[in-house]
Enzyme design. Structure first.
Site, mmCIF file in Angstrom:
data_model
loop_
_atom_site.group_PDB
_atom_site.id
_atom_site.type_symbol
_atom_site.label_atom_id
_atom_site.label_comp_id
_atom_site.label_asym_id
_atom_site.label_seq_id
_atom_site.Cartn_x
_atom_site.Cartn_y
_atom_site.Cartn_z
ATOM 1 N N CYS A 47 59.090 25.415 33.664
ATOM 2 C CA CYS A 47 57.879 25.740 34.419
ATOM 3 C C CYS A 47 56.666 24.946 33.961
ATOM 4 C CB CYS A 47 57.608 27.243 34.365
ATOM 5 S SG CYS A 47 57.135 27.884 32.743
ATOM 6 N N HIS A 71 55.147 32.192 31.988
ATOM 7 C CA HIS A 71 55.533 31.390 33.150
ATOM 8 C C HIS A 71 54.270 30.846 33.809
ATOM 9 C CE1 HIS A 71 58.197 30.018 36.312
ATOM 10 N NE2 HIS A 71 57.429 30.582 37.233
ATOM 11 N N HIS A 79 57.004 26.209 41.812
ATOM 12 C CA HIS A 79 57.326 26.456 40.411
ATOM 13 C C HIS A 79 58.796 26.138 40.129
ATOM 14 C CE1 HIS A 79 59.227 30.719 40.708
ATOM 15 N NE2 HIS A 79 59.272 30.151 41.894
#
Length: 321
Positions: free
Chosen positions: A237, A284, A296
């Site tokens: 990420c 994240h 993402h």
């Protein structure tokens, strides 16, 4: 009467049999696809936190190794200064020793006057004191630097140990995910995401537009922990957001928490295309593309993809640049 008792006993035994067998059957029943997905999501959230911690430790180790090399160079330079100052002091001491009473008398005769002789001795004494003071200062500075380096060496050892521990946790969670994904495959459920970038990409101006355009171009790239591209290698990420903003000329660290701490924070009402959205207590991160959507790299077994902004609990928002 006996036949009635026999029938009643048979009915009771049958009821007990059902009561005993039913719990056992429920225990060994295969979990539903929904239950498996919940377990997979939880494991992936745990994995991503471990991966982001691993990325952070990796950055810190790189910085520590650079500091170690710098300190080693400084120690060598300071040692040379100590050696030079010690040699000067030694030479002065030798000159003073060699210049005994007879040499002092010769110096007095050559000086031409007692005052000139005293001036020479004063200058010699002042030079000796200055060199001794310098030598002491050099030694103190080197001792402090050596102590700082010893502490840094200890920090490096601790960071390396933590890196090994995190790698072991990652391996364990990946093994768990492999098992869960296998069960999902047996249930006929598979959700990896797109396999190629979209053909039509919206245009946005400025650095944010460059970052978002790059993120679009990476849709379909596989998730790989610790990676920041290129497409063939994949991303995690923070690797994706780092690479996207690097394309726009903005340097970000390869860690969600460090990215969050490196930029101004904004509210949801201030969100613009290219801003970063942080989730799961900074475990994240995704890049905002407008219309309550983000791009993402979700987790192992998926690809870079577009998703709704509320994919996970949101921790905060940041604006690079």
């Amino acid at each position: 009467m006996r036949s009635k008792r026999r029938l009643l006993r048979t009915a009771l035994l049958a009821t007990l049999a059902v009561a005993v067998v039913a719990p056992g059957s429920a225990t060994y029943a295969s979990p539903s696809a929904g239950t498996l997905q919940q377990q997979i999501d939880a494991a992936n959230n745990n994995l991503e936190k471990v991966v982001e911690q691993y990325n952070k430790i990796t950055i810190q180790l790189q910085q520590s190794h650079t500091s170690q090399a710098t300190m080693q160079t400084q120690l060598q330079t300071q040692q040379a200064a100590v050696d030079s100052a010690a040699a000067d002091v030694g030479q002065l001491a030798a000159a003073a020793y060699m210049g005994g009473p007879m040499n002092s008398l010769n110096a007095l005769l050559k000086a031409g006057s007692p005052s000139a002789f005293i001036d020479q001795l004063t200058r010699l004494d002042q030079a000796a004191r200055a060199r001794s003071k310098n030598l002491s200062a050099f030694r103190q500075a080197r001792a402090k630097l050596q102590a700082d380096k010893s502490k840094l060496d200890a920090d490096v050892a601790a960071q390396q140990a933590q890196q090994v521990q995190l790698a072991a946790q990652k391996t364990q969670i990946n093994s768990q995910l492999d098992h869960l994904n296998s069960l999902m495959a047996q249930a006929g459920v598979k959700n990896t995401g797109p396999t190629a970038p979209p053909r039509n990409v919206p245009y946005y101006p400025g650095q944010a537009g460059i970052a978002v355009k790059f993120a679009y171009s990476q849709i379909g790239a596989e998730y790989h922990w610790g990676q920041a591209g290129p497409y063939s290698t994949g991303y995690d990420c923070s690797g994706l957001t780092m690479a996207a903003w690097a394309k726009a000329g903005v340097s970000l660290p390869h860690n969600a928490a460090m990215q969050y701490n490196s930029m101004p924070h904004i509210s949801r009402s201030q969100l613009k295309v290219g801003d970063l959205v942080f989730y799961n207590s900074l475990g994240h991160v995704a890049i905002y593309i407008g219309n309550n959507q983000v791009i993402h790299a979700p987790h192992t077994g998926t690809t870079v993809q577009i998703a709704g902004i509320n994919i996970d609990p949101i921790t905060g928002y940041g604006r690079p640049g």
